[in-house]
Scaffold this active site. Structure first.
Site, PDB file in Angstrom:
ATOM      1  N   HIS A 201       0.773  -1.139  -0.015  1.00 48.65           N
ATOM      2  CA  HIS A 201      -0.112  -0.053  -0.019  1.00 48.65           C
ATOM      3  C   HIS A 201       0.664   1.353  -0.084  1.00 48.65           C
ATOM      4  O   HIS A 201       0.468   2.277  -0.088  1.00 48.65           O
ATOM      5  CB  HIS A 201      -0.920  -0.049   1.248  1.00 48.65           C
TER       6      HIS A 201
HETATM    7  C1  UD1 Z   1      -1.811   5.333   6.240  1.00 50.52           C
HETATM    8  C2  UD1 Z   1      -0.476   5.829   6.929  1.00 50.52           C
HETATM    9  C3  UD1 Z   1       0.586   4.788   6.695  1.00 50.52           C
HETATM   10  C4  UD1 Z   1       0.087   3.217   7.316  1.00 50.52           C
HETATM   11  C5  UD1 Z   1      -1.266   3.209   6.526  1.00 50.52           C
HETATM   12  C6  UD1 Z   1      -2.046   1.737   6.949  1.00 50.52           C
HETATM   13  C7  UD1 Z   1       0.017   8.203   6.840  1.00 50.52           C
HETATM   14  C8  UD1 Z   1       1.231   9.355   6.223  1.00 50.52           C
HETATM   15  N1  UD1 Z   1       0.286   6.912   6.295  1.00 50.52           N
HETATM   16  O1  UD1 Z   1      -1.523   5.361   4.860  1.00 50.52           O
HETATM   17  O2  UD1 Z   1       1.749   4.904   7.470  1.00 50.52           O
HETATM   18  O3  UD1 Z   1       1.043   2.341   6.754  1.00 50.52           O
HETATM   19  O4  UD1 Z   1      -2.410   4.175   6.908  1.00 50.52           O
HETATM   20  O5  UD1 Z   1      -3.038   1.304   6.161  1.00 50.52           O
HETATM   21  O6  UD1 Z   1      -0.638   8.418   7.908  1.00 50.52           O
HETATM   22  N2  UD1 Z   1      -8.915   5.108   2.225  1.00 50.52           N
HETATM   23  C9  UD1 Z   1     -10.229   4.598   2.114  1.00 50.52           C
HETATM   24  N3  UD1 Z   1     -10.894   4.245   3.307  1.00 50.52           N
HETATM   25  C10 UD1 Z   1     -10.185   4.265   4.526  1.00 50.52           C
HETATM   26  C11 UD1 Z   1      -9.008   5.141   4.541  1.00 50.52           C
HETATM   27  C12 UD1 Z   1      -8.280   5.465   3.458  1.00 50.52           C
HETATM   28  O7  UD1 Z   1     -10.745   4.404   1.069  1.00 50.52           O
HETATM   29  O8  UD1 Z   1     -10.744   4.114   5.486  1.00 50.52           O
HETATM   30  C13 UD1 Z   1      -8.406   5.529   1.054  1.00 50.52           C
HETATM   31  C14 UD1 Z   1      -8.707   6.730   0.446  1.00 50.52           C
HETATM   32  O9  UD1 Z   1      -8.602   6.983  -1.095  1.00 50.52           O
HETATM   33  C15 UD1 Z   1      -7.234   7.522   0.838  1.00 50.52           C
HETATM   34  C16 UD1 Z   1      -6.365   6.365   0.674  1.00 50.52           C
HETATM   35  O10 UD1 Z   1      -6.651   5.225   0.948  1.00 50.52           O
HETATM   36  O11 UD1 Z   1      -6.902   8.758  -0.085  1.00 50.52           O
HETATM   37  C17 UD1 Z   1      -5.025   6.622   1.415  1.00 50.52           C
HETATM   38  O12 UD1 Z   1      -5.493   6.713   2.837  1.00 50.52           O
HETATM   39  P1  UD1 Z   1      -4.453   7.482   3.814  1.00 50.52           P
HETATM   40  O13 UD1 Z   1      -4.792   7.621   5.312  1.00 50.52           O
HETATM   41  O14 UD1 Z   1      -4.290   8.723   3.338  1.00 50.52           O
HETATM   42  O15 UD1 Z   1      -2.850   6.954   3.616  1.00 50.52           O
HETATM   43  P2  UD1 Z   1      -2.746   5.341   3.765  1.00 50.52           P
HETATM   44  O16 UD1 Z   1      -2.237   5.211   2.492  1.00 50.52           O
HETATM   45  O17 UD1 Z   1      -3.877   4.421   4.318  1.00 50.52           O
END
Ligand code: UD1
Length: 360
Positions: A201
């Protein structure tokens, strides 16, 4: 004494659970959980609270997804009034996600004490957003709880007084040890020791379409001899869809939704090999003695390389192919469990914090 635990993203939940449970044994501590809402899907958040026996958060900021600046800023804006109203004596922050650094910044401006659980880890790669979060959080936190000796060394090198640093062990392993007996049987058609588990991811792996396609092709190749099971993070699903991949089954690859904690633990326990770019999975496979290949150029968890089962394969497709082939042919690296990964890290944290609270 009031303690507020701040969490926001999936890897925080298995870290807060054992600390919350350990602190609930102290009657003088009045604790509550604040969820920033960084992760909000049921299978990225709620299911973890249920399986880990955690109460629903007392506060939920519902920030959702956005760019780093906007997400971090939104957490800061929304947490400030809660902190002003609640005035906790200590705020506990976990790991290295945006919620961790945002809460820390606001607390320190309000002169509220912060304790950082999983302090001191360094990849020395500041292109990773998590590394920036780690460095800033550790500089500001009043108490730093490290999972391994390298964490202490990193912090001392950055000029942080050793008085603030406590080597306590790994809280995520506390949860693993407690929950492993409840992990289910792996689902059909998977067979113990006869499949490869994949999680990817990180932006460095999934945001670049050309690299993601190469990686996926390598997985298809690996799946020719072994079933590959791949629970797909929402970020990864979005990027796979953009390159026309990510239907339920491609070759011998089974794509799943993100898995609940216990189900994913079972998948790790019985895998022949785990291919990942996660931080926590490197540690969990080391504890379980399951071979792990990390598709990154560096790791903030070097103890999983020096003592554990982890192999850093970098962004190198031929190395990914050859290492997977070696492991699956039975030439896996053997490892052992690092010191203090013994299920008692959270008890140590609770004891130290109670000592701090009672200090004059
Ligand atoms: C975040 C953490 C990362 C961790 C990961 C675990 C930061 C900088 N990064 O990254 O260290 O390893 O979580 O999962 O804090 N989204 C959904 N549903 C959700 C959450 C996210 O659809 O419940 C999608 C959204 O499109 C979002 C993308 O996932 O834009 C990324 O989510 P985000 O929280 O920005 O970062 P992660 O890649 O999950």
């Amino acid at each position: 004494m009031k303690i507020l635990h701040v969490v926001g993203a999936r890897p925080n939940f298995m870290k807060v659970a054992p600390v919350f449970h350990a602190m609930s044994k102290y009657r003088d501590l009045n604790q509550a959980i604040l969820h920033t809402g960084q992760h909000y899907d049921v299978n990225m958040s709620d299911v973890f609270f249920q399986q880990l026996g955690m109460p629903a958060p007392a506060f939920n900021l519902d920030v959702g997804s956005d760019t780093h600046a906007r997400q971090t800023a939104e957490i800061m804006i929304r947490i400030e009034p809660v902190l002003l109203a609640e005035r906790p004596d200590w705020v506990m922050v976990y790991g290295d996600v945006n919620s961790t650094v945002a809460a820390t910044l606001v607390c320190k401006k309000l002169l509220i004490k912060v304790a950082h659980v999983e302090a001191g880890l360094r990849s020395f790669d500041r292109t990773m957003p998590e590394e920036v979060n780690r460095v800033v959080t550790d500089q500001l936190a009043d108490l730093l709880f490290t999972p391994s000796q390298d964490g202490n060394e990193n912090l001392e090198r950055e000029g942080i007084s050793s008085v603030r640093i406590h080597l306590v062990g790994n809280v995520m392993i506390d949860t693993l040890i407690k929950m492993l007996p409840s992990a289910p049987v792996i689902p059909h058609p998977l067979e113990r020791g006869r499949y490869v588990l994949v999680t990817l991811h990180r932006p460095s792996n999934v945001d670049d379409p050309a690299w993601l396609r190469l990686l996926f092709d390598a997985l298809v190749e690996i799946s020719e001899g072994n079933t590959v099971v791949f629970p797909v993070h929402p970020r990864t699903r979005k990027h796979l869809a953009q390159i026309g991949l990510g239907t339920e089954r491609t070759g011998n690859i089974i794509l799943l939704e993100p898995q609940p904690y216990l189900d994913f633990l079972a998948l790790q326990r019985d895998a022949a090999l785990v291919i990942t770019d996660s931080g926590g999975v490197q540690e969990e496979t080391t504890f379980l003695g399951v071979p792990c290949m990390t598709v990154r150029e560096n790791t903030e968890r070097p103890i999983t390389l020096s003592m554990g089962t982890n192999i850093l394969v970098g962004r190198d497709i031929s190395r990914i192919r050859s290492t997977a082939a070696e492991v699956l042919a039975g030439c896996a690296k053997k490892g052992c469990v690092p010191p203090l990964w013994d299920g008692k890290a959270s008890e140590r944290i609770a004891m130290i914090l109670v000592g701090e609270v009672q200090a004059p």
